[in-house]
Design a protein around this motif. Structure first.
Motif, PDB file in Angstrom:
ATOM      1  N   ILE A 140      -6.205  -4.240  -4.596  1.00 37.91           N
ATOM      2  CA  ILE A 140      -5.027  -4.447  -3.756  1.00 37.91           C
ATOM      3  C   ILE A 140      -5.392  -5.470  -2.700  1.00 37.91           C
ATOM      4  O   ILE A 140      -6.543  -5.523  -2.247  1.00 37.91           O
TER       5      ILE A 140
ATOM      6  N   GLN B 267       0.828  -1.200   0.000  1.00 41.57           N
ATOM      7  CA  GLN B 267       0.000   0.000   0.000  1.00 41.57           C
ATOM      8  C   GLN B 267       0.864   1.252   0.000  1.00 41.57           C
ATOM      9  O   GLN B 267       0.516   2.263  -0.620  1.00 41.57           O
TER      10      GLN B 267
ATOM     11  N   LEU C 232      -9.384   3.483  -0.887  1.00 43.51           N
ATOM     12  CA  LEU C 232      -9.601   2.038  -0.903  1.00 43.51           C
ATOM     13  C   LEU C 232     -10.985   1.728  -0.346  1.00 43.51           C
ATOM     14  O   LEU C 232     -11.384   2.268   0.689  1.00 43.51           O
TER      15      LEU C 232
END
Length: 228
Positions: free
Chosen positions: A200, A146, A169
Motif C-alpha cells: 500500500i 487504508q 502494515l
C-alpha cells in the motif's frame, strides 16, 4: 476442435446418472465478499485486460524484470499485449488515464487474477487472485485507501493486530511508491506463519508522469488467496 472433427452427431448420447450438486469455489465466494464490500463503500469496479505491454508492467511502474516472474507471449498480436499482468495496477492506472473527463476524485477497484511463472507446475504458470483499490484526487489521501483496506479485512474477519491471527502494515520501500509513503501488508495466519500479501502506498510522481496522470494516486493491492 476434436468434437467438430469427429462430428457432434457421431457422439453417442448417454444419460449422466451421477448425482452431484454444484457449488461455488471458496475463492470465488471470497472474491464476491471483497467485491461487495468495496462496492458498498462507494468504490467503482473496473474489469481490465489480463494482458499488457512489458513496459506497462515494469518500466512505467519503475519495476525491474528479473526474468523469473512474468509470462511472456511467444507471438503477441501487438506490443500492447506482450505479457500476462503480474499486477492489477497498470490496468487501473490506464482506466483513470482514459477517463479524465470525469470529475475527481476517482475511486476504483478490481478483484481479478494475475499470472506468474511457476516452474513446479505442469503448465509452468500459476494464477493468483488479487484485490486492488485505487484513489485519485486533488491529494493522495492515503488514509482513504487504508480505510478501504481496513474495511475489506473486517469483512473477511481479519483483525488489525501484530500478535495472533491478523494483519498489519510494515514500513518498506517500493520503487512504484513515493519514498517514505509505502508499506507492506503483512498477514499472520492461525499457525503463526507470517507472510507479505501485498503493498500500500502513494504512487511515485514518475509513475504518474509515465501514465500521463494529473492528480496524486494512492493504492493498495493484496493477494486474497491467503484467506481461503
Amino acid at each position: 476442435d476434436l468434437a467438430i472433427a469427429f462430428g457432434y452427431n457421431n457422439i453417442p448420447r448417454v444419460q449422466n446418472n451421477a448425482a452431484t450438486v454444484g457449488k461455488p469455489l471458496e475463492l470465488n465466494t471470497l472474491s464476491d465478499i471483497v467485491r461487495q464490500k468495496m462496492a458498498s463503500c462507494g468504490w467503482i469496479e473496473a474489469l481490465t485486460l489480463s494482458l499488457c505491454s512489458h513496459e506497462e508492467n515494469f518500466e512505467l511502474l519503475r519495476r525491474v524484470d528479473t526474468g523469473d516472474e512474468v509470462v511472456v507471449l511467444e507471438n503477441p498480436k501487438s506490443v500492447e499485449y506482450q505479457v500476462c499482468r503480474t499486477s492489477l495496477l497498470p490496468g487501473l492506472l490506464k482506466t483513470i488515464r482514459e477517463n479524465k473527463k470525469h470529475p475527481i476524485p476517482y475511486r476504483l477497484f478490481e478483484v481479478s487474477d494475475v499470472v506468474f511463472k511457476a516452474g513446479d507446475r505442469e503448465r509452468g504458470t500459476r494464477n493468483e487472485r488479487h484485490a486492488c483499490g485505487l484513489f485519485s484526487g486533488s491529494s493522495a489521501q492515503f488514509e482513504v485507501t487504508q480505510g478501504l483496506l481496513d474495511a475489506v479485512m473486517a469483512a473477511l474477519d481479519v483483525a488489525h493486530a501484530k500478535n495472533g491471527r491478523g494483519y498489519y502494515l510494515r514500513e518498506s520501500e517500493n520503487p512504484t511508491y513515493l519514498g517514505g509513503r509505502s508499506a507492506s501488508v503483512m498477514y499472520r495466519d492461525w499457525s503463526g506463519a507470517e507472510k507479505e500479501i501485498g503493498s500500500i502506498g502513494v504512487i511515485h510522481p514518475e509513475v504518474l508522469i509515465n501514465y500521463k496522470l494529473e492528480y496524486p494516486v494512492s493504492v493498495f493491492e493484496i493477494n486474497i488467496e491467503a484467506f481461503v
